[in-house]
Design a protein around this motif. Structure first.
Motif, PDB file in Angstrom:
ATOM      1  N   ARG A  38     -40.667 -23.865  49.240  1.00  0.00           N
ATOM      2  CA  ARG A  38     -40.043 -22.499  49.223  1.00  0.00           C
ATOM      3  C   ARG A  38     -39.589 -22.255  47.893  1.00  0.00           C
ATOM      4  N   ILE A  39     -39.897 -22.978  46.900  1.00  0.00           N
ATOM      5  CA  ILE A  39     -39.527 -22.570  45.497  1.00  0.00           C
ATOM      6  C   ILE A  39     -40.313 -21.410  45.082  1.00  0.00           C
ATOM      7  N   GLU A  40     -39.578 -20.190  44.853  1.00  0.00           N
ATOM      8  CA  GLU A  40     -40.312 -19.065  44.364  1.00  0.00           C
ATOM      9  C   GLU A  40     -40.456 -19.073  42.970  1.00  0.00           C
ATOM     10  N   ASN A  41     -41.270 -19.682  42.255  1.00  0.00           N
ATOM     11  CA  ASN A  41     -41.528 -19.818  40.977  1.00  0.00           C
ATOM     12  C   ASN A  41     -43.055 -19.498  40.605  1.00  0.00           C
ATOM     13  N   PRO A  42     -43.587 -18.518  40.042  1.00  0.00           N
ATOM     14  CA  PRO A  42     -44.880 -18.568  39.779  1.00  0.00           C
ATOM     15  C   PRO A  42     -45.804 -19.850  39.307  1.00  0.00           C
ATOM     16  N   VAL A  44     -44.935 -23.074  39.575  1.00  0.00           N
ATOM     17  CA  VAL A  44     -44.993 -23.951  40.863  1.00  0.00           C
ATOM     18  C   VAL A  44     -45.932 -23.678  42.027  1.00  0.00           C
ATOM     19  N   ARG A  45     -45.616 -22.146  42.425  1.00  0.00           N
ATOM     20  CA  ARG A  45     -46.775 -21.484  43.398  1.00  0.00           C
ATOM     21  C   ARG A  45     -48.157 -21.895  43.340  1.00  0.00           C
ATOM     22  N   ASP A  46     -48.659 -21.350  41.831  1.00  0.00           N
ATOM     23  CA  ASP A  46     -49.915 -21.345  41.366  1.00  0.00           C
ATOM     24  C   ASP A  46     -50.316 -22.900  41.390  1.00  0.00           C
ATOM     25  N   MET A  47     -49.732 -23.785  40.705  1.00  0.00           N
ATOM     26  CA  MET A  47     -50.112 -25.292  40.719  1.00  0.00           C
ATOM     27  C   MET A  47     -50.316 -25.852  42.084  1.00  0.00           C
ATOM     28  N   SER A  48     -49.254 -25.490  42.883  1.00  0.00           N
ATOM     29  CA  SER A  48     -49.453 -26.189  44.355  1.00  0.00           C
ATOM     30  C   SER A  48     -50.424 -25.702  44.893  1.00  0.00           C
ATOM     31  N   ILE A  49     -50.765 -24.300  45.064  1.00  0.00           N
ATOM     32  CA  ILE A  49     -52.154 -23.760  45.809  1.00  0.00           C
ATOM     33  C   ILE A  49     -53.281 -24.468  45.157  1.00  0.00           C
ATOM     34  N   ALA A  50     -53.254 -24.562  43.859  1.00  0.00           N
ATOM     35  CA  ALA A  50     -54.517 -25.138  43.145  1.00  0.00           C
ATOM     36  C   ALA A  50     -54.733 -26.694  43.787  1.00  0.00           C
ATOM     37  N   CYS A  51     -53.641 -27.268  43.682  1.00  0.00           N
ATOM     38  CA  CYS A  51     -53.553 -28.734  44.245  1.00  0.00           C
ATOM     39  C   CYS A  51     -54.333 -28.633  45.691  1.00  0.00           C
ATOM     40  N   TRP A  52     -53.511 -27.677  46.698  1.00  0.00           N
ATOM     41  CA  TRP A  52     -54.014 -27.589  47.727  1.00  0.00           C
ATOM     42  C   TRP A  52     -55.315 -27.523  48.059  1.00  0.00           C
ATOM     43  N   ARG A  53     -56.098 -26.668  47.246  1.00  0.00           N
ATOM     44  CA  ARG A  53     -57.466 -26.300  47.353  1.00  0.00           C
ATOM     45  C   ARG A  53     -58.294 -27.560  47.014  1.00  0.00           C
ATOM     46  N   LEU A  54     -57.890 -28.599  46.080  1.00  0.00           N
ATOM     47  CA  LEU A  54     -58.476 -29.667  45.884  1.00  0.00           C
ATOM     48  C   LEU A  54     -58.521 -30.488  47.010  1.00  0.00           C
ATOM     49  N   LYS A  65     -52.025 -10.549  52.691  1.00  0.00           N
ATOM     50  CA  LYS A  65     -51.520 -10.378  51.385  1.00  0.00           C
ATOM     51  C   LYS A  65     -52.591 -11.079  50.529  1.00  0.00           C
ATOM     52  N   THR A  66     -52.565 -10.450  49.268  1.00  0.00           N
ATOM     53  CA  THR A  66     -53.217 -10.903  48.164  1.00  0.00           C
ATOM     54  C   THR A  66     -52.650 -11.888  47.186  1.00  0.00           C
ATOM     55  N   SER A  67     -51.327 -11.815  47.450  1.00  0.00           N
ATOM     56  CA  SER A  67     -50.362 -12.756  46.554  1.00  0.00           C
ATOM     57  C   SER A  67     -49.150 -13.199  47.292  1.00  0.00           C
ATOM     58  N   PHE A  68     -48.612 -14.319  46.965  1.00  0.00           N
ATOM     59  CA  PHE A  68     -47.516 -15.017  47.661  1.00  0.00           C
ATOM     60  C   PHE A  68     -46.534 -15.241  46.749  1.00  0.00           C
ATOM     61  N   LYS A  69     -45.325 -15.313  47.458  1.00  0.00           N
ATOM     62  CA  LYS A  69     -44.058 -15.548  46.702  1.00  0.00           C
ATOM     63  C   LYS A  69     -44.017 -17.042  46.584  1.00  0.00           C
ATOM     64  N   SER A  70     -44.227 -17.787  47.263  1.00  0.00           N
ATOM     65  CA  SER A  70     -44.418 -19.445  47.201  1.00  0.00           C
ATOM     66  C   SER A  70     -45.258 -19.863  48.036  1.00  0.00           C
ATOM     67  N   LEU A  71     -45.415 -21.334  47.861  1.00  0.00           N
ATOM     68  CA  LEU A  71     -46.334 -22.143  48.790  1.00  0.00           C
ATOM     69  C   LEU A  71     -46.099 -21.914  50.236  1.00  0.00           C
ATOM     70  N   HIS A  72     -44.876 -22.028  50.561  1.00  0.00           N
ATOM     71  CA  HIS A  72     -44.443 -21.799  52.214  1.00  0.00           C
ATOM     72  C   HIS A  72     -45.024 -20.365  52.479  1.00  0.00           C
ATOM     73  N   ASP A  73     -44.814 -19.464  51.757  1.00  0.00           N
ATOM     74  CA  ASP A  73     -45.285 -17.917  51.989  1.00  0.00           C
ATOM     75  C   ASP A  73     -46.807 -17.992  52.292  1.00  0.00           C
ATOM     76  N   CYS A  74     -47.578 -18.894  51.442  1.00  0.00           N
ATOM     77  CA  CYS A  74     -49.190 -19.151  51.739  1.00  0.00           C
ATOM     78  C   CYS A  74     -49.246 -19.738  52.840  1.00  0.00           C
ATOM     79  N   PHE A  75     -48.534 -20.763  53.359  1.00  0.00           N
ATOM     80  CA  PHE A  75     -48.680 -21.380  54.505  1.00  0.00           C
ATOM     81  C   PHE A  75     -48.762 -20.759  55.656  1.00  0.00           C
ATOM     82  N   VAL A  76     -47.749 -19.842  55.770  1.00  0.00           N
ATOM     83  CA  VAL A  76     -47.399 -18.979  56.944  1.00  0.00           C
ATOM     84  C   VAL A  76     -48.049 -17.793  56.877  1.00  0.00           C
ATOM     85  N   ARG A  77     -48.935 -17.555  56.203  1.00  0.00           N
ATOM     86  CA  ARG A  77     -49.416 -16.212  55.988  1.00  0.00           C
ATOM     87  C   ARG A  77     -49.997 -15.553  57.231  1.00  0.00           C
TER      88      ARG A  77
END
Length: 295
Positions: A38-42, A44-54, A65-77
């Motif tokens: 839930r950390i809303e930091n660009p 942290v968000r971008d590194m987390s999603i990049a790691c998730w893709r690996l 949406k095409t952008s997300f506030k946090s990793l959680h926001d992406c999870f529950v898209r």
């Protein structure tokens, strides 16, 4: 070999996979992930999603949406409208979620299985003898959500939600490797038992099961998020009618939904072991309409 290929090769080693995803502080790591996601930091968000893709085949092309506030926001898209059309046939019960089809078949008296040769009982899963009797010799199907999948789930038919029971428990991984090694795994993990009834009186029960990193479940119709702070068993009486395809809630990552149906329901032709299914696609078919007397 690519990085993703190397990771896939390593995680396919069963002993290593089980060690990395289970022989760790499961509850503590799950609580940490709930906070971290839930950390809303660009950065942290971008590194987390990049790691998730690996570690997965994450595809965000269907996201609303095409952008997300946090990793959680992406999870529950949410998805773009129209991407999960619901089968309109009133005789068809549809899949509540995107998933991989796991164990399914007839419940033998009150015994079902998480994989071949690994049985568990309805009473251990549901904790309610009366509900067990409603599903004795019925049908069951296990739907496993991958971490990269769409995590919202929907009503598989028109029905009335009568009660939700939250059962506190562990957070074992629910992948096939763990299912082979951990007896009665679904009965050990945190879960919600969502009791519903069709207009004909037939019982249809959904059991969302938590897993490691996934111990939080949002239920819109109760306006509640159930997680490790929700001690169980806790019963939430309910009297809510929903239509097939209505969104019921979401997992905060991915996990499993077990669907329990009456014995006269039949699996649709697309229900095959390890096949992928999407929310809204046919799952089971009700034969000629019948009415079940309830009291």
């Amino acid at each position: 070999m690519t990085v993703r290929g190397l990771i896939a090769a390593l995680t396919q080693q069963e002993n290593l996979n089980f060690l990395l995803t289970n022989r760790i502080p499961r509850a503590a790591l799950t609580r940490f992930m709930g906070w971290f996601s839930r950390i809303e930091n660009p950065v942290v968000r971008d590194m987390s999603i990049a790691c998730w893709r690996l570690f997965s085949e994450l595809d965000l092309s269907e996201a609303r949406k095409t952008s997300f506030k946090s990793l959680h926001d992406c999870f529950v898209r949410e998805l773009r409208p129209g991407l999960r059309p619901v089968d309109p046939d009133p005789a068809v019960v549809v899949s509540p979620c995107d998933a991989i089809i796991g164990a399914h078949g007839r419940i033998e008296e009150t015994e079902l299985f998480q994989i071949k040769g690994a049985p568990y009982s309805l009473l251990d899963l549901l904790g309610d003898p009366a509900l067990v009797e409603q599903h004795r010799n019925g049908r069951f199907i296990t739907l496993r959500l991958m971490s990269s999948m769409y995590h919202r789930f929907h009503a598989p038919h028109d029905f009335r939600i009568e009660r939700v029971t939250f059962v506190h428990g562990d957070v074992w991984n629910v992948n096939p490797i763990a299912l082979k090694r951990v007896e009665r795994l679904f009965c050990r993990n945190e879960r919600a038992v969502i009791q519903t009834r069709l207009a004909t009186g037939e019982a249809l029960t959904l059991v969302p099961v938590a897993a490691i990193l996934v111990a939080s479940l949002r239920l819109h119709f109760l306006d509640l998020t159930l997680n490790a702070q929700s001690r169980g068993p806790t019963v939430f009486p309910c009297d809510t009618s929903v239509r097939k395809g209505d969104e019921l809630g979401w997992f905060e990552h991915g996990s499993t939904i077990i669907v329990l149906a009456p014995d006269h329901f039949e699996f649709c032709d697309n229900v095959v072991d390890s096949a992928r299914i999407k929310a809204g696609q046919p799952l089971m078919r009700r034969p000629a309409a019948r009415t079940v007397r309830t009291s």
